[in-house]
Scaffold this motif. Structure first.
Motif, PDB file in Angstrom:
ATOM      1  N   LEU A   1      40.057  56.501   5.848  1.00  9.01           N
ATOM      2  CA  LEU A   1      40.798  55.238   5.768  1.00  9.01           C
ATOM      3  C   LEU A   1      42.201  55.443   5.206  1.00  9.01           C
ATOM      4  O   LEU A   1      43.183  54.982   5.790  1.00  9.01           O
TER       5      LEU A   1
ATOM      6  N   PRO B   1      41.901  45.656   8.148  1.00 12.51           N
ATOM      7  CA  PRO B   1      40.563  46.182   7.878  1.00 12.51           C
ATOM      8  C   PRO B   1      39.645  46.122   9.109  1.00 12.51           C
ATOM      9  O   PRO B   1      38.958  47.092   9.423  1.00 12.51           O
ATOM     10  N   TRP B   2      39.646  44.983   9.823  1.00 15.36           N
ATOM     11  CA  TRP B   2      38.784  44.886  10.987  1.00 15.36           C
ATOM     12  C   TRP B   2      39.220  45.820  12.103  1.00 15.36           C
ATOM     13  O   TRP B   2      38.410  46.510  12.718  1.00 15.36           O
TER      14      TRP B   2
ATOM     15  N   ASN C   1      38.211  49.302  11.188  1.00 16.67           N
ATOM     16  CA  ASN C   1      36.770  49.492  11.318  1.00 16.67           C
ATOM     17  C   ASN C   1      36.360  49.671  12.774  1.00 16.67           C
ATOM     18  O   ASN C   1      35.504  50.505  13.104  1.00 16.67           O
ATOM     19  N   LEU C   2      36.950  48.873  13.656  1.00 17.81           N
ATOM     20  CA  LEU C   2      36.585  48.956  15.072  1.00 17.81           C
ATOM     21  C   LEU C   2      37.000  50.299  15.663  1.00 17.81           C
ATOM     22  O   LEU C   2      36.236  50.932  16.394  1.00 17.81           O
TER      23      LEU C   2
END
Lengths: 196, 196
Positions: free
Chosen positions: A117, A136-137, A140-141
């Protein structure tokens, strides 16, 4: 081989064979043929040594810069292409060992998570100008698709994806990564990006 | 608990703790409190016992039928939704243990691969009427996204994806899975689907 390299090599061997929790600085020092105090001096804590061992195969910084270098509508393609080049290299084989370890131990899973990250995904999203509430999304994807590519291509070795040339994998996955990074996400996805 | 259940429970425990290669029928029998010949009689070989232990948490057949039941343009959404329901259940926790084992041992990775392909992905693609020459790639792509979802949500536990409600994950991933299953794949992808 310098004693620093010997320590990193021993660390990767011990962390990948025993896992993060069971590996000890004493055993790593013993395998590298150095005094444990040398590890403390050059690397610091066990966590810092693990990060050093993780980082050695590849510095994500240069790769992030290369992926950002070009028109935004090609960023998905550039990311998948660069990703495959790194993972198909000898450094990638070390990465697979690290990932195997991370799957077994909560402690090392957390280190891998922080590393990926903070050193790769977030700098990429920042460079693309993604708003903080979406990052963040989107990150994550991207991680969900690329980690699954590692699993299927390098660990579980599904065919044809395990043996496919880069260009073919890039064409198949680039539209997905493009959408996750900067594309429209299914009608605004109310409720999962803050106030959208 | 019947002795059959005791064997399956001991098998899952031994396979996930020691890995496929190191687990023995003798140790499993001992832990289950049965004679090793009972395992041979009821389950056959170690591989067959492993398959039985793998299968117990979930029979993919019913899930495949449910995913196929509805209009084709909703199949990606139905698959992601069903997938999350299974993996969020207690059976999913057993599945995570199995996957951890599969990551460590080539032998069990191959079993998981055969199980997932033959019992879940291939029946789904057949049910959708996907031509045989397209099925391997489409199946691999679906596996790459869904295995990465398992990794990020259940093992590495990235946030927000690890704690997100089903509906949100479904909306984010369904378009990807829809494209991999029955959508257009980047201009025909010459060279990777036989004679396209």
């Amino acid at each position: 081989m310098s004693s620093r390299d010997a320590v990193l090599r021993a660390a990767r061997e011990q962390f990948s064979r025993k896992g993060y929790d069971a590996a000890t600085l004493r055993a790593i020092a013993s395998e590298a043929g150095v005094d444990p105090s040398m590890i403390n001096h050059h690397f610091g804590t066990k966590e810092q040594l693990f990060m050093a061992a993780l980082e050695l195969p590849v510095d994500p910084t240069d790769h992030v810069a290369a992926v950002l270098d070009g028109p935004p509508d090609g960023v998905g393609e550039r990311l998948v292409n660069r990703f495959l080049t790194v993972w198909d290299s000898p450094a990638g084989a070390a990465g697979v060992a690290v990932l195997r370890t991370a799957m077994q131990h909560e402690g090392s899973a957390a280190l891998v998570r922080e590393f990926v990250l903070n050193r790769a995904i977030n700098p990429l999203l920042t460079g693309l100008g993604i708003p903080a509430r979406e990052a963040p999304w989107r990150g994550n994807l991207v991680a969900s698709q690329l980690s699954g590519l590692i699993l299927t291509r390098y660990l579980i070795k599904l065919e044809p994806i395990a043996s496919a040339p880069h260009a073919v994998v890039v064409r198949a996955l680039a539209p997905t990564i493009q959408r996750y990074l900067i594309g429209a996400l299914a009608g605004g996805l109310p409720g999962w990006m803050g106030d959208d």
